[in-house]
Enzyme design. Structure first.
Site, PDB file in Angstrom:
ATOM      1  N   ASP A 163       0.770  -1.286  -0.160  1.00 54.41           N
ATOM      2  CA  ASP A 163       0.074   0.053   0.035  1.00 54.41           C
ATOM      3  C   ASP A 163       0.875   1.334   0.012  1.00 54.41           C
ATOM      4  OD1 ASP A 163      -2.412  -1.617  -0.126  1.00 54.41           O
ATOM      5  OD2 ASP A 163      -2.469  -1.538   2.247  1.00 54.41           O
ATOM      6  N   ALA A 164       2.164   1.312  -0.318  1.00 54.94           N
ATOM      7  CA  ALA A 164       2.868   2.494  -0.795  1.00 54.94           C
ATOM      8  C   ALA A 164       3.124   2.806  -2.148  1.00 54.94           C
ATOM      9  CB  ALA A 164       4.093   2.085   0.160  1.00 54.94           C
TER      10      ALA A 164
END
Length: 354
Positions: free
Chosen positions: A298-299
């Site tokens: 999720d980056a």
């Protein structure tokens, strides 16, 4: 100061050089005259190249120099060499094309140039192969890191595979959007770690359109080798609430973009039942984030974000409904932007979105 402006003001400085293009310059929302041939076709070009730093910083308008004096980058020794904007305009105008809209972005202290141009042209006068050759010459001239041209009416649609788990709101919205022609893609298959019955509405919809559905039970292992085989002939992947983490090995082997939708404004409320976590925390603003998938969970670079206000009047049911609605909208907009070449990589973890 970061530059993000409409190209209309910038082009005035090179009007002598590209007068043909200015006579027909149009902007979004303006009607095209009835005299324009019905054979004209719409094209999109995105460009990303380095620019040399200004020789002196005697004023604050450094970006103006970057736009119009890129002689060192272009390999020219002449100080009065016209810049990137003029060359892009000349390329389109010299083939009888007309610029409809253009955006330019030159980030502060980065010495790089980004642009996205929309134009119309006659494919008989400017064949697709010649267009590629013309823009390739510009790419070499300016040592471009990225130069992509797309003609939606001529080029094949992007081939995508959609990955989903048990939750169906993003998957169903994607399928209906595609069915109505709102998403310019060709769906090669839908892959899920959740087994759907033969009479479910998703399976019936897929069967109606001849789209294969593959169930990969991933309880014991992720079955990424099988997954990789299923998506080999795609241009990018869409994770429509796919609740499995793709490994770095898979991402490197696939080698193409993967677009994900994440609940909330990253990195809040990770894990299971994120809507209930947010509801219990009493948040007043919920949202969704669409981003590229990288090895770091999720980056990845963010493509699109949307928000929705909630209040104490919402119960868990209405809270979840609002959350799912914003997720669907955010994913659809991100995919549409990606297909329209509005998304460009910027640094390691950022994107430029025109």
């Amino acid at each position: 100061m970061t530059l993000l402006r409409r190209l209309s003001s910038s082009l005035q400085q090179v009007v002598k050089f590209t007068n043909r293009s200015f006579k027909s310059l149009k902007f979004p929302g303006e009607p095209i005259e009835s005299s324009v041939s019905s054979t004209l076709t719409h094209g999109i070009h995105v460009f990303h190249c380095p620019v040399s730093p200004p020789p002196t910083q005697t004023h604050s308008h450094i970006s103006d120099w970057s736009l119009f004096d890129c002689s060192e980058t272009a390999g020219s020794k002449k100080n009065d060499e016209v810049g990137i904007v003029a060359k892009l305009s000349e390329c389109i105008a010299s083939r009888g094309g007309n610029i409809l809209a253009a955006d330019v972005f030159v980030p502060e202290k980065k010495n790089v140039f980004y642009s996205r141009s929309e134009f119309i042209f006659d494919p008989i006068k400017w064949p697709r192969e010649q267009m590629d050759e013309d823009f390739f010459k510009l790419s070499k001239m300016f040592n471009a890191m990225r130069s992509v041209v797309r003609v939606p009416d001529i080029d094949p649609k992007y081939k995508v595979a959609v990955l989903a788990s048990k939750q169906e709101h993003c998957l169903v919205d994607f399928l209906y959007g595609w069915q109505e022609g709102k998403l310019p893609v060709e769906i090669t298959c839908v892959i899920s770690n959740h087994d759907r019955g033969p009479n479910s509405h998703v399976i019936r919809l897929l069967e109606r359109h001849g789209i294969p559905y593959h169930y990969l039970c991933a309880k014991e292992n992720k079955r990424e080798e099988e997954l990789l085989e299923l998506v080999q002939n795609t241009d990018f992947l869409v994770l429509a609430r796919y609740m499995q983490i793709l490994s770095g090995k898979f991402l490197r082997s696939y080698g193409k973009d993967v677009i994900n939708i994440h609940h909330g404004l990253l990195p809040s409320f990770k894990g299971g039942k994120p809507a209930k976590q947010a509801f219990d925390a009493g948040v007043k603003l919920i949202g969704a984030t669409s981003h590229f998938v990288t090895e770091e969970l999720d980056a990845g670079p963010i493509i699109e974000q949307m928000v929705e206000r909630v209040s104490h009047r919402d119960n868990l049911r209405t809270f979840v409904q609002k959350s799912e609605d914003v997720e669907k909208q955010c994913l659809a907009k991100a995919i549409k932007s990606y297909c329209e070449l509005r998304v460009l990589p910027y640094e390691m973890n950022k994107t430029v979105v025109f």
